[in-house]
Design a protein around this motif. Sequence first.
Motif, short mmCIF file in Angstrom:
data_model
loop_
_atom_site.label_atom_id
_atom_site.label_comp_id
_atom_site.label_asym_id
_atom_site.label_seq_id
_atom_site.Cartn_x
_atom_site.Cartn_y
_atom_site.Cartn_z
N LEU A 1 -6.99 -5.26 -7.55
CA LEU A 1 -6.46 -6.60 -7.27
C LEU A 1 -5.83 -6.66 -5.88
CD1 LEU A 1 -4.83 -7.46 -10.71
CD2 LEU A 1 -7.01 -8.22 -9.77
N ILE A 2 -5.44 -5.49 -5.34
CA ILE A 2 -4.80 -5.45 -4.02
C ILE A 2 -5.75 -4.88 -2.98
CG2 ILE A 2 -3.01 -4.26 -2.70
CD1 ILE A 2 -1.26 -4.62 -5.21
N VAL A 3 -6.41 -3.78 -3.33
CA VAL A 3 -7.21 -3.06 -2.33
C VAL A 3 -8.35 -3.92 -1.78
CG1 VAL A 3 -8.73 -1.09 -1.96
CG2 VAL A 3 -6.56 -0.78 -3.15
N LEU B 1 0.84 -1.21 0.00
CA LEU B 1 0.00 0.00 0.00
C LEU B 1 0.88 1.26 0.00
CD1 LEU B 1 -2.91 -1.03 2.41
CD2 LEU B 1 -2.95 -0.86 -0.09
N LEU B 2 1.96 1.25 0.80
CA LEU B 2 2.86 2.40 0.82
C LEU B 2 3.48 2.61 -0.56
CD1 LEU B 2 4.73 2.12 4.25
CD2 LEU B 2 3.02 3.80 3.57
N ILE C 1 0.87 4.19 -2.84
CA ILE C 1 0.60 5.60 -2.57
C ILE C 1 1.81 6.48 -2.88
CG2 ILE C 1 -0.02 7.30 -0.80
CD1 ILE C 1 -1.50 4.95 0.62
N PHE C 2 2.95 6.16 -2.25
CA PHE C 2 4.09 7.08 -2.31
C PHE C 2 4.98 6.89 -3.51
CE2 PHE C 2 2.85 7.14 2.13
CZ PHE C 2 2.78 8.51 2.34
N ALA C 3 4.99 5.71 -4.11
CA ALA C 3 5.87 5.50 -5.26
C ALA C 3 5.10 5.58 -6.57
CB ALA C 3 6.58 4.16 -5.14
N VAL C 4 3.94 4.89 -6.64
CA VAL C 4 3.22 4.85 -7.92
C VAL C 4 2.36 6.09 -8.13
CG1 VAL C 4 1.61 3.54 -9.33
CG2 VAL C 4 3.24 2.33 -7.87
N LEU D 1 9.48 2.23 7.42
CA LEU D 1 8.13 2.47 7.92
C LEU D 1 7.33 1.17 7.94
CD1 LEU D 1 6.86 5.82 6.34
CD2 LEU D 1 7.18 5.27 8.75
N THR D 2 7.43 0.41 6.85
CA THR D 2 6.70 -0.85 6.74
C THR D 2 7.07 -1.79 7.87
OG1 THR D 2 6.74 -0.62 4.35
CG2 THR D 2 6.26 -2.80 5.22
#
Lengths: 322, 294
Positions: free
Chosen positions: B257-259, A149-150, A153-156, A194-195
Motif C-alpha cells: 500500500l506504500i511501496v 520508509l525509514l 525498515i528500522f522500526a517495523v 534523518l527524515t
Amino acid sequence: MGAYIVRRIGQGLLVLLAVSFICFVIFQYMGDPAWALAGRYATPKQLEMVRQKLGLDKPFYVQYLIFLKNALRGNFGMSFVSRLPAMQVILERLPATLELALMAMLIAVTFGVGLGVLVSVSPHSPVSRLIMAGSLLGISVPTFLTGILLIMIFAVELRLLPPFGRGEVVRLFGNWRTGFLTWNGIKHLILPALTLSTYQLAVLLRLTRAGMMEILGEEYIKTAWAKGLPQRSVLFKHALRNALIPVVTMIGLQFGELIAFSIVTETVFQWPGMGNLLLSAIFESDQPVIVTYITFVSIVILSLNLLVDILYVFINPKIRYV
Amino acid sequence: MSRGRALRHFLGDPSAVAGATILSLFVAGAIFAPLIAPQNPYDLGILSLADSLKPPIWMEGGEAPFLLGTDEQGRDVLSTILYGCRTSLTVAFGVVLVAGTFGMVMGLLAGFYGGFIDAVVMRLADVFYSFSTTLMAILVLGLLKQKGVLVLVLAISLTDWVRYARTLRGAVLAIKEEDYINAARAVGAESHRIILRHVLPNAVPPLLVVAAVDFGVVIMLEATLSFLGVGLPVTEPSLGMMISIGRKYVYAGKWWLIVFPGIALTAIVVGINLVADWLREEINPRIQKAVKGP
C-alpha cells in the motif's frame, strides 16, 4: 552596515505588520473572537464581558489596534482545545521542534557540504556517481515518504529504533525538556532527524558541488595548484570559501522550508512539537493557536534571514552593504 | 544553442534519455488510465470489501486482476496509482501554467521597467520565498477548509509564481544591457515590441529549467498536502492519500500500500529532475567547461 541592518529590521517589521493584519482577519472573521479569548466553555456572562473588553462594537481600525496591543504582549487568547493561553501551548512544544530541527540542520550541513566537496574533486569516480545518484533520490523522494520508509525498515522490520514519540525527556530548566540526555531520547530522535535532513542534505550537496566545480575551473585556482599549495589548502581555503556563498544563502532561505517539513516530519513520527500542534489546531479550528503559530514562525524566519545576511559579510569581505 | 545540437547532446546523455522515458511512460499511463487500468477505483459500484487488502498477485493470497494488490476498500492498487498520477500531473501542469504565466508577467515588468513595480515584486518575492511555498500552502489550505484540484493549484500558485518572476527578472536585467536591445531602441522599436520580440525569447532557457524543477516540486507538494489531509478531498485519487491510508497498515505488514505508490511518485519526480539536470547543464556553459576540464 549599520544603516543596512536598520533598514532590514524596518522591512521585517513591515512584513510582521502585514502578517499581523492577516492574522487579525483570521481571528476576527473566522470564528467568534469572544469565544477565542473566553474559551469554549465560557458562560454567557463571561462572553459579554470579553466582548466589551475586546471592544467589538468599536470601528474596524480600533479593533485592529487592540489586537496589535494584545499581540505585542504575546496575548493571542486561549486555545479552544486545551483552554490554556495559546502562547504557552506553543512555547511548551518549542524545545521538541528546536532539537529536531537543529539535529537535522547539523546532519544536512555537515554531510551536504562535505560530500559536495568530495564529489567535486573527482566527479567521474564511481563513488561520486553513487553519491550523485543518492542525492537525486534525496531531492525526489518527498519527506513524508522518507519518514514512512525509514519506519518500515528500522522500526517495523529490523526493530532497531522506535517508530514514534520523543521517548524519555529530562527537564533542563524552566519548561525546557530535552531528549538529548538519555539514550532512549536520542534513539527516538535518529529517524525523525534523518527524515527531516534528507531533502536539505541533497539540495546542499548539489549546490556545493555545482559551486565548487565552477570555481575549480577558475584561473586563480589553477594558479594555486601551480604554486604547489597542498590540496587541503586549495580546496578549503581558496575554493570552498567562495563556493559557500550560495550555500549559505540557501541555508538562510531554507528555514521556511525546514519549518514546513518539520510539520510533515512531526506528523509522520507523532513528534510532540509545534508542527504537530499546528496540524491538530487546523483540524480542530483552534484559531488562537494557529494565529500564534503563524506570528511566532514569522518572527523566527525574519530574524534568521537577517542573521544570515549579516553572516555574509564575514564569509565574503567583498560584500559591503550600503 | 541550436536545436540540432541540443538534440544531439540530449541523445548523448543516457540519464536525460532515461528521465524523459520514465516521464513519458507515466504521462502516457495517466492520460490513458481509463483505457488501461484494470478497474475504475472510484466507481463505488464495482468495489467489494471481499477483495480488500489483497497482496500483490505473485504473493500467497494474491488474486487476478489485482496485479499490485488492493487497499482497505478493495480498490486495485495499480488502477489507483494510474488515476492518482493523472491528478498529480494535472495539478503540476496547472501550477506551472498559472504560476508560470503570472510570474513571467511580473518578472518582465519588474526587470524591464524597474522602479516601484520592481521594488514591490522583489519584496513580495523575498517574503514568499523565505516563508516557503510548502508552509504557505499548508497554512492557506488549512485555514480555507476548501478542497479540490483548482483550490490546490491556486493555493500553491499564490506563492510559487515568485520562482518564475525572480528568474525572468534576472534574465531581463542581463539582456537589457546587450547591444542588440540598444540597437532595437535606436531604430525606434516600442517597449512592448522589444519585450516580446527581443527580451522574452532570450530569457526562455533559464525559465525552462525553473519550470522543470518546479514541476517535480509541485508533484511532491501535492502528495505531501494530500498526505497531511489538507490537499485533495477523499473523492479524488491521489498518491499522497494512498500512502496516508497505507500508513495505517504499516505494522500489519501491508507494505504494497506504500511501496508501489511511493515508487510511482518517486519515479515521476526522478524523471523530471533528470531532464532538469540535463537542461541546466545545456544552458550553463561554465559548468560544462568544468566537467570536461582536467
